[in-house]
Design a protein around this motif. Structure first.
Motif, PDB file in Angstrom:
ATOM      1  N   PRO A  97       0.835  -1.217   0.000  1.00 10.66           N
ATOM      2  CA  PRO A  97       0.000   0.000   0.000  1.00 10.66           C
ATOM      3  C   PRO A  97       0.860   1.254   0.000  1.00 10.66           C
ATOM      4  O   PRO A  97       1.794   1.377   0.782  1.00 10.66           O
ATOM      5  CB  PRO A  97      -0.810  -0.130   1.297  1.00 10.66           C
ATOM      6  N   PHE A  98       0.555   2.168  -0.929  1.00 10.83           N
ATOM      7  CA  PHE A  98       1.277   3.434  -1.014  1.00 10.83           C
ATOM      8  C   PHE A  98       0.440   4.507  -0.340  1.00 10.83           C
ATOM      9  O   PHE A  98      -0.716   4.712  -0.696  1.00 10.83           O
ATOM     10  CB  PHE A  98       1.536   3.805  -2.476  1.00 10.83           C
ATOM     11  N   GLN A  99       1.011   5.163   0.646  1.00  7.73           N
ATOM     12  CA  GLN A  99       0.284   6.160   1.411  1.00  7.73           C
ATOM     13  C   GLN A  99       0.188   7.466   0.628  1.00  7.73           C
ATOM     14  O   GLN A  99       1.199   8.135   0.409  1.00  7.73           O
ATOM     15  CB  GLN A  99       0.981   6.404   2.760  1.00  7.73           C
ATOM     16  N   LEU A 100      -1.001   7.779   0.177  1.00  6.15           N
ATOM     17  CA  LEU A 100      -1.240   9.011  -0.563  1.00  6.15           C
ATOM     18  C   LEU A 100      -1.871  10.026   0.368  1.00  6.15           C
ATOM     19  O   LEU A 100      -2.993   9.854   0.816  1.00  6.15           O
ATOM     20  CB  LEU A 100      -2.166   8.748  -1.758  1.00  6.15           C
ATOM     21  N   GLY A 101      -1.129  11.087   0.666  1.00  7.80           N
ATOM     22  CA  GLY A 101      -1.630  12.111   1.573  1.00  7.80           C
ATOM     23  C   GLY A 101      -2.457  13.129   0.815  1.00  7.80           C
ATOM     24  O   GLY A 101      -3.529  12.835   0.308  1.00  7.80           O
ATOM     25  N   VAL A 102      -1.957  14.343   0.713  1.00  4.59           N
ATOM     26  CA  VAL A 102      -2.647  15.381  -0.044  1.00  4.59           C
ATOM     27  C   VAL A 102      -2.676  14.976  -1.507  1.00  4.59           C
ATOM     28  O   VAL A 102      -1.663  14.573  -2.075  1.00  4.59           O
ATOM     29  CB  VAL A 102      -1.925  16.735   0.132  1.00  4.59           C
ATOM     30  N   ARG A 103      -3.836  15.080  -2.142  1.00  7.56           N
ATOM     31  CA  ARG A 103      -3.984  14.594  -3.513  1.00  7.56           C
ATOM     32  C   ARG A 103      -3.171  15.422  -4.512  1.00  7.56           C
ATOM     33  O   ARG A 103      -2.545  14.883  -5.410  1.00  7.56           O
ATOM     34  CB  ARG A 103      -5.467  14.589  -3.906  1.00  7.56           C
ATOM     35  N   ASP A 104      -3.203  16.728  -4.395  1.00  8.83           N
ATOM     36  CA  ASP A 104      -2.516  17.581  -5.363  1.00  8.83           C
ATOM     37  C   ASP A 104      -1.007  17.345  -5.293  1.00  8.83           C
ATOM     38  O   ASP A 104      -0.421  17.319  -4.207  1.00  8.83           O
ATOM     39  CB  ASP A 104      -2.828  19.052  -5.089  1.00  8.83           C
ATOM     40  N   ILE A 105      -0.370  17.168  -6.453  1.00  5.09           N
ATOM     41  CA  ILE A 105       1.074  16.945  -6.522  1.00  5.09           C
ATOM     42  C   ILE A 105       1.705  18.153  -7.195  1.00  5.09           C
ATOM     43  O   ILE A 105       1.581  18.333  -8.421  1.00  5.09           O
ATOM     44  CB  ILE A 105       1.403  15.670  -7.317  1.00  5.09           C
ATOM     45  N   PRO A 106       2.387  19.014  -6.457  1.00  4.98           N
ATOM     46  CA  PRO A 106       3.013  20.201  -7.065  1.00  4.98           C
ATOM     47  C   PRO A 106       4.000  19.800  -8.167  1.00  4.98           C
ATOM     48  O   PRO A 106       4.764  18.840  -8.010  1.00  4.98           O
ATOM     49  CB  PRO A 106       3.733  20.855  -5.871  1.00  4.98           C
ATOM     50  N   GLY A 107       3.945  20.537  -9.263  1.00  5.68           N
ATOM     51  CA  GLY A 107       4.869  20.272 -10.359  1.00  5.68           C
ATOM     52  C   GLY A 107       4.483  19.117 -11.255  1.00  5.68           C
ATOM     53  O   GLY A 107       5.231  18.773 -12.176  1.00  5.68           O
ATOM     54  N   PHE A 108       3.306  18.492 -10.999  1.00  5.34           N
ATOM     55  CA  PHE A 108       2.852  17.378 -11.819  1.00  5.34           C
ATOM     56  C   PHE A 108       1.819  17.870 -12.827  1.00  5.34           C
ATOM     57  O   PHE A 108       0.830  18.508 -12.462  1.00  5.34           O
ATOM     58  CB  PHE A 108       2.239  16.289 -10.949  1.00  5.34           C
ATOM     59  N   TYR A 109       2.054  17.563 -14.109  1.00  7.67           N
ATOM     60  CA  TYR A 109       1.191  18.011 -15.201  1.00  7.67           C
ATOM     61  C   TYR A 109       0.572  16.792 -15.891  1.00  7.67           C
ATOM     62  O   TYR A 109       1.286  15.868 -16.296  1.00  7.67           O
ATOM     63  CB  TYR A 109       1.990  18.816 -16.227  1.00  7.67           C
ATOM     64  N   VAL A 110      -0.727  16.802 -15.998  1.00  7.91           N
ATOM     65  CA  VAL A 110      -1.445  15.721 -16.674  1.00  7.91           C
ATOM     66  C   VAL A 110      -1.561  16.033 -18.157  1.00  7.91           C
ATOM     67  O   VAL A 110      -1.911  17.153 -18.543  1.00  7.91           O
ATOM     68  CB  VAL A 110      -2.851  15.539 -16.063  1.00  7.91           C
ATOM     69  N   VAL A 111      -1.269  15.039 -18.991  1.00 11.27           N
ATOM     70  CA  VAL A 111      -1.440  15.147 -20.442  1.00 11.27           C
ATOM     71  C   VAL A 111      -2.434  14.064 -20.872  1.00 11.27           C
ATOM     72  O   VAL A 111      -2.237  12.881 -20.582  1.00 11.27           O
ATOM     73  CB  VAL A 111      -0.103  14.969 -21.182  1.00 11.27           C
ATOM     74  N   ILE A 112      -3.502  14.470 -21.541  1.00 10.73           N
ATOM     75  CA  ILE A 112      -4.536  13.536 -22.006  1.00 10.73           C
ATOM     76  C   ILE A 112      -4.548  13.527 -23.534  1.00 10.73           C
ATOM     77  O   ILE A 112      -5.130  14.429 -24.156  1.00 10.73           O
ATOM     78  CB  ILE A 112      -5.926  13.924 -21.467  1.00 10.73           C
ATOM     79  N   PRO A 113      -3.896  12.553 -24.170  1.00 10.93           N
ATOM     80  CA  PRO A 113      -4.002  12.439 -25.630  1.00 10.93           C
ATOM     81  C   PRO A 113      -5.398  11.962 -26.008  1.00 10.93           C
ATOM     82  O   PRO A 113      -5.840  10.907 -25.556  1.00 10.93           O
ATOM     83  CB  PRO A 113      -2.938  11.399 -25.996  1.00 10.93           C
ATOM     84  N   ALA A 114      -6.090  12.740 -26.814  1.00 14.39           N
ATOM     85  CA  ALA A 114      -7.457  12.401 -27.236  1.00 14.39           C
ATOM     86  C   ALA A 114      -7.444  12.207 -28.749  1.00 14.39           C
ATOM     87  O   ALA A 114      -7.773  13.112 -29.510  1.00 14.39           O
ATOM     88  CB  ALA A 114      -8.433  13.500 -26.829  1.00 14.39           C
ATOM     89  N   GLY A 115      -7.029  11.022 -29.160  1.00 14.18           N
ATOM     90  CA  GLY A 115      -6.935  10.741 -30.588  1.00 14.18           C
ATOM     91  C   GLY A 115      -7.534   9.396 -30.927  1.00 14.18           C
ATOM     92  O   GLY A 115      -8.030   8.678 -30.062  1.00 14.18           O
ATOM     93  N   GLY A 116      -7.468   9.054 -32.194  1.00 18.31           N
ATOM     94  CA  GLY A 116      -8.000   7.779 -32.657  1.00 18.31           C
ATOM     95  C   GLY A 116      -9.476   7.857 -32.982  1.00 18.31           C
ATOM     96  O   GLY A 116     -10.214   8.650 -32.407  1.00 18.31           O
TER      97      GLY A 116
END
Length: 504
Positions: free
Chosen positions: A130-149
Motif C-alpha cells: 500500500p502506497f500512502q497518498l496524503g494530499v492529492r494535489d502533486i506540485p509540479g505534476f502536469y497531466v497530459v490527455i491524448p485524445a486521438g483515434g
C-alpha cells in the motif's frame, strides 16, 4: 402431503416396531411443511417483483412522455441523433445513468450502474505494498490527455468526427474523456491539465470540458500517433516549467478503483523524479491477446516508491498460449500506455533515439505561444514528423538500457477496444444481452450473451441467437458476433473503399 403420527405409547412389555420410525416420519412431515411454506413465500415474492416491474415500467413511460411533451417532440431519439447521428451535447450529470451513450440534457435518469468488479491474477512475490497518498494535489505534476483515434473497432457507434472518448459508454452521464478528467483532476487541477487533440474534436472537447483552459488545449494538425502528441505536450510544458513531471493518460480508457489508480500515479511521480521513464503495469485479470505486456525486473529499492521495479522488457500482443504462460509466471503486467516522467527526460530520450522527431517538436514548441509563428511551424514541420507510438520510439529502447521503471498496480482497467470488451463492462440480467441505451427498445426470446445498441430509436427484436453484436444507428446497422468483434475495423476499410466515407 402429510403422514399420521400417534403419540400413544405401546403396551408395557411390548416393543413397537415403529418406535424408531415415528420420529423419522415426524421430521419428514416437518420438512415437507417448511418446503411448502417456502414455495408459497417464493410465489408471493415473484408476484411482488412482477407488480414492481409493471409499476416501474409505467412510471418510466409517464416520465418519458412528460419529457417528450415538454420538449415538444414525440421522438426522444430523433431530437438528439437523427440527421448526422452525432451531436455533441452539454455534459450530463455524473451521478445519473443515461439512456444513451450520446450525452444529452434530455436523458432520462435511471439507476446508477454497479462498479465493474476486477479480479487480479496471482502475483506471487510481486504483491503490491500500500502506497500512502496524503494530499492529492502533486506540485509540479502536469497531466497530459491524448485524445486521438477513431475507435474503428466500435464503429458505427464511434465515428471519426465523434470517437469513443466523446461517448458515455458507462451510461453514467459522463463521457470517457470527462471521466478521465474527473479522475485525474485531484492530482493536478485545471491549471496543470492538458489535452492534445485533432482539429475535428476541439469544439466537442471544449463543450464537454468547460473547465479546460484554452492554452492547455493543444491542437495537432493531423494524427501522428502517440509519440508526436505526447512529445509536443512535453516540449510545450518544458518551456513553461523546466522541472515539470508529466503523466500521459489516454482519454478513452475505463478504470475502476480510483484510489488505487491515484496512489499508483503518485508513486510513479516519485520514481520519475529519479530521472526514470515510468509506466504503470496493470494486474492482468485474464490471458488477453489484445494487450501488450510488461515483464517485471528487479526492485528499485526507492523508499518513496516501494513497489517500483525496472522494466525487464516490453512484449507485443501475444497469442493465447503465450499470454497464458505470461500470467502463470506472475512476472508480467498489461501495458496500458500510461507514462510518467520529467518532460526534459522524455525529450532527452527522444533526442537520443529519434533525433529528427525531437528537433521538429522543439522547433514547434519554441514558437508555440506566438499564434502566427506556431501555425507556420506546424504547417512546415508537422507533416514531415515520423508517425510512431511512444512505446516503439523511446520506451522499448530505453528499457533495454535500464532507463524505464514500472509501478505495478491493482486497479481495474480496460481500453474498451471492441464491442466484446464493452459488453463485459455493462450490467445485464442472467442469459440476456447487454444493452447500451434504452433497454425498452430491445425485446428478446431465448437469447443469451451479446450486446445490443438501440441507437436509432427503432424496436430491436431477437429470437434464438446468442452472443451477437447489434449496433443499430440512424444511418447504419452492424451485425456481427462477439468472437469477431475485433475485426470490425475491416468493415470500416471496406466501407471507405466502397465510397461510404461519410458514414465513417
Amino acid at each position: 402431503m402429510s403422514f399420521p403420527y400417534s403419540s400413544a405409547a405401546p403396551p408395557a412389555g411390548q416393543v413397537s416396531s415403529s418406535e424408531n420410525a415415528l420420529p423419522v416420519e415426524y421430521m419428514f412431515t416437518q420438512i415437507m411443511g417448511a418446503v411448502q411454506k417456502s414455495q408459497a413465500e417464493i410465489s408471493d415474492l415473484r408476484q411482488e417483483c412482477a407488480d414492481l416491474r409493471l409499476a416501474n415500467a409505467s412510471l418510466e413511460r409517464q416520465i418519458r412522455e412528460g419529457f417528450q411533451q415538454q420538449n415538444g417532440n414525440g421522438n426522444y431519439y430523433a431530437s438528439s441523433r437523427i440527421g448526422s447521428g452525432f451531436v455533441t451535447p452539454v455534459p450530463g450529470s455524473p451521478q445519473l445513468r443515461a439512456k444513451s451513450p450520446f450525452l444529452s440534457p434530455h436523458s432520462i435518469p435511471s439507476l446508477v450502474t454497479t462498479p465493474t468488479s476486477h479480479f487480479p491474477s496471482p502475483l506471487g512475490d510481486n504483491a503490491v505494498t500500500p502506497f500512502q497518498l496524503g494530499v492529492r494535489d502533486i506540485p509540479g505534476f502536469y497531466v497530459v490527455i491524448p485524445a486521438g483515434g477513431a475507435g474503428t473497432r466500435l464503429w458505427p457507434l464511434s465515428r471519426e468526427e465523434h470517437p469513443k472518448f466523446l461517448l458515455d459508454l458507462t451510461l453514467k452521464g459522463r463521457s470517457l474523456i470527462q471521466a478521465t478528467w474527473d479522475r485525474l483532476l485531484p492530482l493536478s487541477s485545471p491549471l496543470r491539465t492538458t489535452v492534445v487533440a485533432g482539429p475535428g474534436h476541439v469544439k466537442s472537447i471544449r463543450e464537454q470540458l468547460p473547465d479546460l483552459l484554452a492554452h492547455n488545449l493543444i491542437c495537432e494538425p493531423g494524427p501522428k500517433d502517440s509519440m508526436a502528441a505526447i512529445g509536443l505536450a512535453a516540449a510545450v510544458l518544458a518551456k513553461r516549467d523546466s522541472n515539470a513531471v508529466i503523466g500521459s493518460f489516454a482519454a478513452d480508457h475505463m478504470i475502476s478503483g480510483d484510489d488505487a489508480f491515484l496512489s499508483a500515479v503518485a508513486e510513479a511521480v516519485e520514481v520519475a523524479k529519479k530521472d526514470y521513464l515510468v509506466t504503470i503495469g496493470i494486474a492482468p485479470s485474464h490471458p488477453s491477446t489484445g494487450f501488450g505486456y510488461i515483464r517485471l525486473g528487479n526492485k528499485l529499492g526507492i523508499k518513496e516508491a516501494p513497489n517500483a521495479r525496472l522494466v525487464s522488457s516490453f512484449k507485443e500482443k501475444p497469442d493465447a498460449r503465450t499470454a497464458a504462460a505470461y500470467i502463470g509466471t506472475g512476472n508480467y503486467r498489461w501495458n496500458a500506455g500510461m507514462f510518467v516522467t520529467k518532460a526534459t527526460v522524455l525529450l532527452d530520450l527522444l533526442k537520443e533515439y529519434k533525433p529528427e522527431l525531437h528537433d521538429g517538436l522543439q522547433k514547434i514548441a519554441a514558437v508555440w505561444h506566438d499564434e502566427a509563428l506556431r501555425q507556420t511551424a506546424l504547417n512546415e514541420v508537422w507533416p514531415e514528423l515520423e508517425k510512431i507510438p511512444i512505446d516503439n520510439a523511446v520506451a522499448e529502447p530505453a528499457a533495454a538500457e535500464g532507463k524505464v521503471a514500472v509501478v505495478p498496480a491493482t486497479f481495474g482497467w480496460d481500453d474498451v477496444g471492441d464491442f466484446s470488451s464493452l459488453a463485459d463492462l455493462l450490467p445485464a440480467e442472467s442469459n440476456q444481452p447487454r444493452v447500451l441505451g434504452d433497454s425498452s427498445l430491445v425485446l428478446t426470446e431465448q437469447v443469451a450473451g451479446g450486446i445490443v445498441v438501440p441507437g436509432s430509436g427503432r424496436l430491436i427484436t431477437c429470437l434464438g441467437v446468442d452472443d451477437l453484436v447489434i449496433v443499430d444507428m440512424p444511418d447504419t446497422l452492424l451485425v456481427t458476433t462477439r468472437a469477431r468483434s475485433q475485426e470490425v475495423k475491416r468493415l470500416v476499410k471496406k466501407c471507405r473503399d466502397a465510397g461510404w466515407k461519410q458514414l465513417l
